[in-house]
Design a protein around this motif. Sequence first.
Motif, PDB file in Angstrom:
ATOM      1  N   ASP A 119      31.650  54.343  48.297  1.00 13.74           N
ATOM      2  CA  ASP A 119      30.870  53.879  47.084  1.00 13.74           C
ATOM      3  C   ASP A 119      31.279  55.040  46.052  1.00 13.74           C
ATOM      4  O   ASP A 119      32.149  56.075  46.189  1.00 13.74           O
ATOM      5  CB  ASP A 119      29.442  54.354  47.369  1.00 13.74           C
ATOM      6  N   LEU A 120      31.287  54.437  44.793  1.00 10.42           N
ATOM      7  CA  LEU A 120      31.555  55.438  43.414  1.00 10.42           C
ATOM      8  C   LEU A 120      30.143  56.145  42.957  1.00 10.42           C
ATOM      9  O   LEU A 120      29.033  55.606  43.155  1.00 10.42           O
ATOM     10  CB  LEU A 120      31.816  54.394  42.444  1.00 10.42           C
ATOM     11  N   THR A 121      30.393  57.523  42.438  1.00  9.23           N
ATOM     12  CA  THR A 121      29.196  57.922  42.058  1.00  9.23           C
ATOM     13  C   THR A 121      29.031  57.407  40.666  1.00  9.23           C
ATOM     14  O   THR A 121      29.822  57.035  39.967  1.00  9.23           O
ATOM     15  CB  THR A 121      29.408  59.589  41.901  1.00  9.23           C
ATOM     16  N   ASN A 122      27.608  57.211  40.265  1.00  7.21           N
ATOM     17  CA  ASN A 122      27.293  56.885  38.986  1.00  7.21           C
ATOM     18  C   ASN A 122      26.101  57.448  38.276  1.00  7.21           C
ATOM     19  O   ASN A 122      25.550  57.067  37.244  1.00  7.21           O
ATOM     20  CB  ASN A 122      27.093  55.355  39.074  1.00  7.21           C
ATOM     21  N   LEU A 123      25.599  58.772  38.728  1.00  8.54           N
ATOM     22  CA  LEU A 123      24.371  59.291  38.318  1.00  8.54           C
ATOM     23  C   LEU A 123      24.800  61.064  38.494  1.00  8.54           C
ATOM     24  O   LEU A 123      25.325  61.376  39.443  1.00  8.54           O
ATOM     25  CB  LEU A 123      23.294  59.140  38.947  1.00  8.54           C
ATOM     26  N   VAL A 124      24.321  61.592  37.597  1.00  6.14           N
ATOM     27  CA  VAL A 124      24.221  63.158  37.605  1.00  6.14           C
ATOM     28  C   VAL A 124      22.764  63.447  37.479  1.00  6.14           C
ATOM     29  O   VAL A 124      21.956  63.044  35.973  1.00  6.14           O
ATOM     30  CB  VAL A 124      25.041  63.689  36.454  1.00  6.14           C
ATOM     31  N   ASP A 137      25.187  44.440  46.348  1.00  9.46           N
ATOM     32  CA  ASP A 137      25.470  43.627  44.906  1.00  9.46           C
ATOM     33  C   ASP A 137      26.777  44.483  44.237  1.00  9.46           C
ATOM     34  O   ASP A 137      26.748  45.458  44.097  1.00  9.46           O
ATOM     35  CB  ASP A 137      24.308  44.059  44.119  1.00  9.46           C
ATOM     36  N   GLU A 138      27.786  43.729  44.086  1.00  2.00           N
ATOM     37  CA  GLU A 138      29.154  44.113  43.527  1.00  2.00           C
ATOM     38  C   GLU A 138      28.776  44.655  41.975  1.00  2.00           C
ATOM     39  O   GLU A 138      29.512  45.748  41.673  1.00  2.00           O
ATOM     40  CB  GLU A 138      29.872  42.983  43.684  1.00  2.00           C
ATOM     41  N   ASN A 172      34.335  48.911  48.673  1.00  2.00           N
ATOM     42  CA  ASN A 172      33.856  49.998  49.600  1.00  2.00           C
ATOM     43  C   ASN A 172      34.515  50.109  50.899  1.00  2.00           C
ATOM     44  O   ASN A 172      35.333  49.360  51.223  1.00  2.00           O
ATOM     45  CB  ASN A 172      32.516  50.138  49.691  1.00  2.00           C
ATOM     46  N   ALA A 173      33.976  50.916  51.740  1.00  2.00           N
ATOM     47  CA  ALA A 173      34.519  50.945  53.103  1.00  2.00           C
ATOM     48  C   ALA A 173      34.485  49.622  53.976  1.00  2.00           C
ATOM     49  O   ALA A 173      35.111  49.425  54.841  1.00  2.00           O
ATOM     50  CB  ALA A 173      33.931  52.052  53.714  1.00  2.00           C
ATOM     51  N   THR A 174      33.343  48.880  53.516  1.00  3.71           N
ATOM     52  CA  THR A 174      33.318  47.683  54.310  1.00  3.71           C
ATOM     53  C   THR A 174      33.874  46.209  53.732  1.00  3.71           C
ATOM     54  O   THR A 174      33.754  45.339  54.166  1.00  3.71           O
ATOM     55  CB  THR A 174      31.704  47.350  54.642  1.00  3.71           C
ATOM     56  N   GLY A 175      34.510  46.847  52.578  1.00  6.99           N
ATOM     57  CA  GLY A 175      35.563  45.708  51.945  1.00  6.99           C
ATOM     58  C   GLY A 175      34.546  44.898  50.853  1.00  6.99           C
ATOM     59  O   GLY A 175      34.996  43.836  50.160  1.00  6.99           O
ATOM     60  N   ASP A 176      33.256  45.486  50.346  1.00  6.38           N
ATOM     61  CA  ASP A 176      32.716  44.787  49.298  1.00  6.38           C
ATOM     62  C   ASP A 176      33.052  45.132  48.239  1.00  6.38           C
ATOM     63  O   ASP A 176      33.511  46.210  47.787  1.00  6.38           O
ATOM     64  CB  ASP A 176      31.116  45.179  49.497  1.00  6.38           C
ATOM     65  N   ARG A 177      33.096  44.268  47.287  1.00  2.87           N
ATOM     66  CA  ARG A 177      33.886  44.594  45.773  1.00  2.87           C
ATOM     67  C   ARG A 177      32.957  45.314  45.042  1.00  2.87           C
ATOM     68  O   ARG A 177      31.450  45.218  45.082  1.00  2.87           O
ATOM     69  CB  ARG A 177      34.249  43.520  45.078  1.00  2.87           C
ATOM     70  N   LEU A 178      33.338  46.251  44.097  1.00  3.38           N
ATOM     71  CA  LEU A 178      32.487  47.174  43.252  1.00  3.38           C
ATOM     72  C   LEU A 178      32.967  46.783  41.904  1.00  3.38           C
ATOM     73  O   LEU A 178      34.210  47.017  41.561  1.00  3.38           O
ATOM     74  CB  LEU A 178      32.802  48.597  43.785  1.00  3.38           C
ATOM     75  N   ILE A 179      32.191  46.432  40.906  1.00  3.83           N
ATOM     76  CA  ILE A 179      32.461  46.100  39.650  1.00  3.83           C
ATOM     77  C   ILE A 179      31.529  47.232  38.827  1.00  3.83           C
ATOM     78  O   ILE A 179      30.383  47.054  38.966  1.00  3.83           O
ATOM     79  CB  ILE A 179      32.160  44.945  39.288  1.00  3.83           C
ATOM     80  N   THR A 180      32.237  47.812  37.860  1.00  2.00           N
ATOM     81  CA  THR A 180      31.397  48.789  37.110  1.00  2.00           C
ATOM     82  C   THR A 180      31.854  48.889  35.762  1.00  2.00           C
ATOM     83  O   THR A 180      33.394  48.747  35.393  1.00  2.00           O
ATOM     84  CB  THR A 180      31.406  50.297  37.781  1.00  2.00           C
TER      85      THR A 180
END
Length: 287
Positions: free
Chosen positions: A44-49, A159-160, A196-204
Motif C-alpha cells: 500500500d501507499l501512505t496517504n495521511l500524516v 477499492d482501487e 499492492n502485494a496481492t495484485g490490486d491496482r492502486l489509483i491516486t
Amino acid sequence: DPGEVFESGPPHLTMGDEQRQTLQKLIRGLPYRTRTRIGNRESDLTNLVFVGERSVLLRAFLAAGWVEPEALTAGMRYRALRSFAENQPFQNAPMSDLMLDGKSPTLSLSKSLNTFAKRHHLRIYSRPESWGDEAVYTASSTQDIGIGFGKSKIVHRIDEYIDAERGKVVNDLIFTGCVDAVETVARPWIPRISANATGDRLITDGRITVVRMNACRNPRRFDETVTPSPGPYRGNTALRISRQALLTLRNDLIRGNFAYMGITTMLSARKLIKNRGNSRADETPAV
C-alpha cells in the motif's frame, strides 16, 4: 465538550513560509510505500500524516467507531474463515502486518461494514521526525470491497481508488471534533497507478493529507443517540381511547353485520362480471 465540528470543513494549517517549507521537506523525506513482512513485496501507499500524540489518535478513532484488530492466530484464522463462509461481520478481524521503513505499525485500526468482506483499513506508523515540536505519524488507508483467492489463501480485494478512503478517514476524525486543522499537500513523485502485494491496482492523485489533532479530551462518539423527531400528533389519552372505540364500533356494527357483507359481495360480483364482459369484447381473432 468535543471540539468544533466545521460545516464547510476544518481550516487549513496556519503556517508561515518557513513552516510550510519545513512541512514540505518533512513530507518529501517520508517513506511512502509499505512492504510485506514476508517476501518484502511492495504494497500500500501512505496517504495521511497525523500531527499529535498517539493517545489522542487512538481516542479519536475509537470514538469514530474504529477498532484495533485481534492478533493473527490459528483461532482468529478459523473465526475469519467462518465469518467469510457465513457472510457475517467480524469487527476485530486480524490485519496483515505491512512494514514501513522496516517497522510495523504503531496502530492498526479497522472499521467493518455489515460483512467480513468489506471493511476500512488503517495502518499508522510512528516517525522519528517532528513538526513544530509535535509528534508525527504517517499512515496508509484502504477499503476492502470483496474477497479474492490468492495462491494459497483467501485475500481481500480493495477499492482501487484509494483517495476516497483518505477522505473517509479525515471525515471520521472531523466528526469527533478532534481535528484542529487539515492540509493536503501534493507529492508529484508518487506513482499515479501502481499495485499492492496481492495484485490490486492502486489509483491516486498522489497527494497526502496532513491532519493536526487537538487535545480530544471529550470526543463526539459515532454511536451517540440522536433525539428522534416528533411524530404526528395523536392527541391525549382520552382522545386516543375514543377514536379506538369508534373504529371498533364501525368494524363490528357496520362492516361485521350480514347486510353490509351481502351488499359488498353483490357489488364485487357485479364488477367482476362487467370486467369479464369487457375483456371478451376487446378480444380479436388471431390471424
